[in-house]
Design a protein around this motif. Structure first.
Motif, short mmCIF file in Angstrom:
data_model
loop_
_atom_site.label_atom_id
_atom_site.label_comp_id
_atom_site.label_asym_id
_atom_site.label_seq_id
_atom_site.Cartn_x
_atom_site.Cartn_y
_atom_site.Cartn_z
N PRO A 73 0.82 -1.21 0.00
CA PRO A 73 0.00 0.00 0.00
C PRO A 73 0.86 1.26 0.00
N GLY A 82 -4.82 -1.90 1.25
CA GLY A 82 -4.95 -1.04 2.41
C GLY A 82 -3.92 -1.43 3.46
N GLU A 85 -2.14 -5.01 3.94
CA GLU A 85 -2.39 -5.85 2.77
C GLU A 85 -1.26 -5.71 1.75
N LYS A 149 -13.83 -3.55 -2.86
CA LYS A 149 -12.60 -3.21 -3.57
C LYS A 149 -12.85 -2.98 -5.07
#
Length: 179
Positions: A73, A82, A85, A149
């Protein structure tokens, strides 16, 4: 047939990665009606400068069979990731090399890399019309739809979010699921 192995791309690999990525996207119909995305796919040096470009290589010949870009990210190529992740993008296997395990090896490497970095999940986005074989690959690795998403980079192009939660048992399964 030797199973492909995955390593980080070297500058000498960049022309092959550019060629096979554009060819794979064209063969899958992903560039129909697109303007400007093929040069982005071909900019391997740009991706490597801000992420990790990984290649699947034929163990016998050393030929590059496929490639993927792994990002975190906040980096320029991250679209969905995010906090906590990881994300991979531009997964492509040379159309002439499909069915030889390169896609499996690349997904496996991305999941393992995310786990190694302590990430809680891996996210990707796919076009709704993506090939059935790609859907099967992502399903096999435990990716599930993540509608929150979903996004559209331009009118008429819908990208669907997929997410795979990482746990110790899921990480072990990723390493043992591949042929």
């Amino acid at each position: 047939m030797t199973r492909p192995f995955v390593r980080r791309a070297e500058p000498a690999d960049f022309p092959a990665v550019a060629r096979l990525t554009v060819a794979a996207y064209e063969a899958d119909g992903q560039l129909k009606g697109e303007t400007g995305y093929a040069p982005v796919l071909a900019d391997v040096a740009g991706r490597a400068a801000t992420g990790e470009v990984l290649v699947a290589v034929d163990g016998g010949t050393g030929a590059v069979l496929g490639a993927v870009t792994f990002v975190l990210p906040g980096t320029p190529y991250a679209e969905l990731a995010g906090p906590g992740e990881a994300e991979f993008r531009m997964l492509a296997v040379d159309p002439a090399a499909q069915g030889r395990g390169a896609g499996v090896a690349l997904v496996e490497a991305c999941v393992a890399r995310a786990a190694e970095l302590g990430c809680s999940a891996v996210v990707i986005c796919v076009r709704a019309g993506m090939a059935a074989s790609a859907w099967r690959l992502y399903d096999r690795f435990g990716f599930v739809r993540a509608p929150e998403k979903d996004w559209a980079p331009q009118p008429g192009i819908e990208l669907l979010g997929l997410r795979r939660v990482l746990t110790a048992s899921a990480d072990r399964r990723a390493r043992t699921d591949a042929p």
